[in-house]
Scaffold this motif. Structure first.
Motif, PDB file in Angstrom:
ATOM      1  N   UNK A  30       0.825  -1.203   0.000  1.00  0.00           N
ATOM      2  CA  UNK A  30       0.000   0.000   0.000  1.00  0.00           C
ATOM      3  C   UNK A  30       0.863   1.258   0.000  1.00  0.00           C
ATOM      4  N   UNK A  31       1.934   1.238   0.801  1.00  0.00           N
ATOM      5  CA  UNK A  31       2.809   2.401   0.887  1.00  0.00           C
ATOM      6  C   UNK A  31       3.476   2.686  -0.453  1.00  0.00           C
ATOM      7  N   UNK A  32       3.856   1.656  -1.173  1.00  0.00           N
ATOM      8  CA  UNK A  32       4.462   1.836  -2.494  1.00  0.00           C
ATOM      9  C   UNK A  32       3.486   2.493  -3.456  1.00  0.00           C
ATOM     10  N   UNK A  33       2.249   2.056  -3.436  1.00  0.00           N
ATOM     11  CA  UNK A  33       1.242   2.633  -4.337  1.00  0.00           C
ATOM     12  C   UNK A  33       1.043   4.120  -4.057  1.00  0.00           C
ATOM     13  N   UNK A  34       0.952   4.463  -2.784  1.00  0.00           N
ATOM     14  CA  UNK A  34       0.727   5.861  -2.419  1.00  0.00           C
ATOM     15  C   UNK A  34       1.960   6.704  -2.695  1.00  0.00           C
ATOM     16  N   UNK A  35       3.121   6.214  -2.235  1.00  0.00           N
ATOM     17  CA  UNK A  35       4.343   7.017  -2.315  1.00  0.00           C
ATOM     18  C   UNK A  35       4.769   7.253  -3.752  1.00  0.00           C
ATOM     19  N   UNK A  36       4.714   6.236  -4.596  1.00  0.00           N
ATOM     20  CA  UNK A  36       5.192   6.423  -5.964  1.00  0.00           C
ATOM     21  C   UNK A  36       4.324   7.423  -6.719  1.00  0.00           C
ATOM     22  N   UNK A  37       3.023   7.324  -6.561  1.00  0.00           N
ATOM     23  CA  UNK A  37       2.137   8.272  -7.239  1.00  0.00           C
ATOM     24  C   UNK A  37       2.419   9.699  -6.795  1.00  0.00           C
ATOM     25  N   UNK A  38       2.660   9.895  -5.509  1.00  0.00           N
ATOM     26  CA  UNK A  38       2.871  11.243  -4.993  1.00  0.00           C
ATOM     27  C   UNK A  38       4.221  11.810  -5.421  1.00  0.00           C
ATOM     28  N   UNK A 128      15.208   8.205  -4.549  1.00  0.00           N
ATOM     29  CA  UNK A 128      15.482   8.735  -3.222  1.00  0.00           C
ATOM     30  C   UNK A 128      14.197   9.205  -2.541  1.00  0.00           C
ATOM     31  N   UNK A 129      13.365   9.918  -3.279  1.00  0.00           N
ATOM     32  CA  UNK A 129      12.111  10.410  -2.712  1.00  0.00           C
ATOM     33  C   UNK A 129      11.161   9.266  -2.376  1.00  0.00           C
ATOM     34  N   UNK A 130      11.166   8.227  -3.198  1.00  0.00           N
ATOM     35  CA  UNK A 130      10.291   7.077  -2.950  1.00  0.00           C
ATOM     36  C   UNK A 130      10.638   6.405  -1.625  1.00  0.00           C
ATOM     37  N   UNK A 131      11.916   6.150  -1.394  1.00  0.00           N
ATOM     38  CA  UNK A 131      12.312   5.507  -0.143  1.00  0.00           C
ATOM     39  C   UNK A 131      11.991   6.393   1.064  1.00  0.00           C
ATOM     40  N   UNK A 132      12.264   7.682   0.958  1.00  0.00           N
ATOM     41  CA  UNK A 132      11.979   8.586   2.069  1.00  0.00           C
ATOM     42  C   UNK A 132      10.489   8.691   2.345  1.00  0.00           C
ATOM     43  N   UNK A 133       9.706   8.720   1.294  1.00  0.00           N
ATOM     44  CA  UNK A 133       8.252   8.903   1.442  1.00  0.00           C
ATOM     45  C   UNK A 133       7.588   7.656   2.028  1.00  0.00           C
ATOM     46  N   UNK A 134       8.144   6.491   1.722  1.00  0.00           N
ATOM     47  CA  UNK A 134       7.516   5.253   2.171  1.00  0.00           C
ATOM     48  C   UNK A 134       7.654   5.026   3.664  1.00  0.00           C
ATOM     49  N   UNK A 136       7.759   6.693   6.582  1.00  0.00           N
ATOM     50  CA  UNK A 136       6.790   7.150   7.590  1.00  0.00           C
ATOM     51  C   UNK A 136       5.395   6.562   7.421  1.00  0.00           C
ATOM     52  N   UNK A 137       5.103   6.017   6.246  1.00  0.00           N
ATOM     53  CA  UNK A 137       3.772   5.478   6.007  1.00  0.00           C
ATOM     54  C   UNK A 137       3.584   4.087   6.605  1.00  0.00           C
ATOM     55  N   UNK A 138       4.662   3.344   6.764  1.00  0.00           N
ATOM     56  CA  UNK A 138       4.570   1.931   7.105  1.00  0.00           C
ATOM     57  C   UNK A 138       4.211   1.715   8.570  1.00  0.00           C
ATOM     58  N   UNK A 139       3.333   0.739   8.811  1.00  0.00           N
ATOM     59  CA  UNK A 139       2.936   0.386  10.171  1.00  0.00           C
ATOM     60  C   UNK A 139       3.842  -0.678  10.780  1.00  0.00           C
ATOM     61  N   UNK A 140       4.413  -1.533   9.938  1.00  0.00           N
ATOM     62  CA  UNK A 140       5.232  -2.626  10.445  1.00  0.00           C
ATOM     63  C   UNK A 140       6.703  -2.208  10.538  1.00  0.00           C
ATOM     64  N   UNK A 141       7.298  -2.220  11.735  1.00  0.00           N
ATOM     65  CA  UNK A 141       8.709  -1.840  11.881  1.00  0.00           C
ATOM     66  C   UNK A 141       9.652  -2.682  11.013  1.00  0.00           C
ATOM     67  N   UNK A 142       9.346  -3.968  10.842  1.00  0.00           N
ATOM     68  CA  UNK A 142      10.214  -4.827  10.039  1.00  0.00           C
ATOM     69  C   UNK A 142      10.235  -4.374   8.583  1.00  0.00           C
ATOM     70  N   UNK A 143       9.091  -3.947   8.068  1.00  0.00           N
ATOM     71  CA  UNK A 143       9.045  -3.473   6.684  1.00  0.00           C
ATOM     72  C   UNK A 143       9.750  -2.137   6.544  1.00  0.00           C
ATOM     73  N   UNK A 144       9.582  -1.276   7.546  1.00  0.00           N
ATOM     74  CA  UNK A 144      10.273   0.015   7.508  1.00  0.00           C
ATOM     75  C   UNK A 144      11.783  -0.179   7.553  1.00  0.00           C
ATOM     76  N   UNK A 145      12.240  -1.090   8.398  1.00  0.00           N
ATOM     77  CA  UNK A 145      13.670  -1.356   8.514  1.00  0.00           C
ATOM     78  C   UNK A 145      14.232  -1.915   7.216  1.00  0.00           C
ATOM     79  N   UNK A 146      13.424  -2.674   6.497  1.00  0.00           N
ATOM     80  CA  UNK A 146      13.877  -3.290   5.255  1.00  0.00           C
ATOM     81  C   UNK A 146      14.250  -2.258   4.207  1.00  0.00           C
ATOM     82  N   UNK A 147      13.497  -1.176   4.108  1.00  0.00           N
ATOM     83  CA  UNK A 147      13.727  -0.207   3.032  1.00  0.00           C
ATOM     84  C   UNK A 147      14.298   1.123   3.510  1.00  0.00           C
ATOM     85  N   UNK A 148      14.312   1.356   4.826  1.00  0.00           N
ATOM     86  CA  UNK A 148      14.806   2.622   5.348  1.00  0.00           C
ATOM     87  C   UNK A 148      16.304   2.778   5.090  1.00  0.00           C
TER      88      UNK A 148
END
Length: 224
Positions: A30-38, A128-134, A136-148
């Protein structure tokens, strides 16, 4: 209503609440869909939508078979010295170039050509913007850690060179199918992020690892 029926009802209520929370959770997809469009709209005034997201685990030794020399291959600098990668289909690269040079996107495909450092420079801000934007959107810490912490590093010379740079044992591939300029083009972007190893099972060590985890960046984004 006896105790057994009560337990059954409570279990059903709990399961429904869990399903509802899961449906509302901001997952990586979901975060990818939102972040990439924005970010595509904010950086390039480019209408872009994620049609599908496929996430798979892959062994480091199998990465080279997925890489394609005909596509734009990029090295990503990750956190703590980790190396990742991105692969852009030429039809996507061509759309981004057209949008930034003439202000609109024509239907592809473009004439075949080798990908260049200029192509990499055009795609870098979006990555760069895609990774930064994603994050803060993520609810799961493991997913955030994966791409942060990932950001553009350099253009890879070829698939073999990039595969040698990706020397970890486990990765995750994130394959995005994009619709660009409201149906003018469709193409893929593939991200490769290192699968971080879990801390030892010792509870004391696990708590220490969590307290020392690098904080997730929370950038302030303007309204888009």
């Amino acid at each position: 209503m006896d105790d057994t029926e009560n337990q059954t009802v409570l279990a059903r209520i709990t399961a429904n609440a869990r399903s509802e929370r899961k449906a509302k959770a901001m997952t990586l997809q979901k975060a990818l869909r939102i972040a990439l469009a924005k970010v595509a709209d904010a950086l390039m005034d480019l209408p872009a939508a994620v049609l599908s997201v496929t996430i798979q685990d892959i062994k480091g030794e199998d990465v080279e078979a997925v890489l394609d020399d005909d596509q734009l291959l990029l090295i990503l600098d990750g956190p703590n010295g980790c190396i990742g990668a991105a692969m852009f289909a030429p039809v996507v690269v061509g759309a981004m170039i057209q949008q930034q040079t003439v202000g609109n996107v024509s239907p592809g495909p473009d004439p075949e050509r080798a990908m260049t450092r200029t192509d990499a420079a055009i795609c870098a801000p979006l990555l760069d913007a895609l990774f930064e934007r994603m994050v803060p959107l993520l609810d799961e810490p493991d997913e955030a850690e994966l791409i942060d912490g990932h950001q553009f590093g350099a253009k890879a010379h070829d698939a073999r060179t990039l595969a040698l740079a990706l020397d970890a044992s486990d990765y995750i591939t994130i394959r995005l199918t994009l619709d660009i300029a409201r149906g003018a083009r469709q193409g893929e972007v593939v991200l490769f992020c290192q699968r971080l190893r879990r801390a030892p099972s010792n509870p004391t060590k696990r708590v220490r690892t969590q307290t020392q985890r690098r904080p997730i960046r929370r950038p302030t984004w303007p309204s888009l």
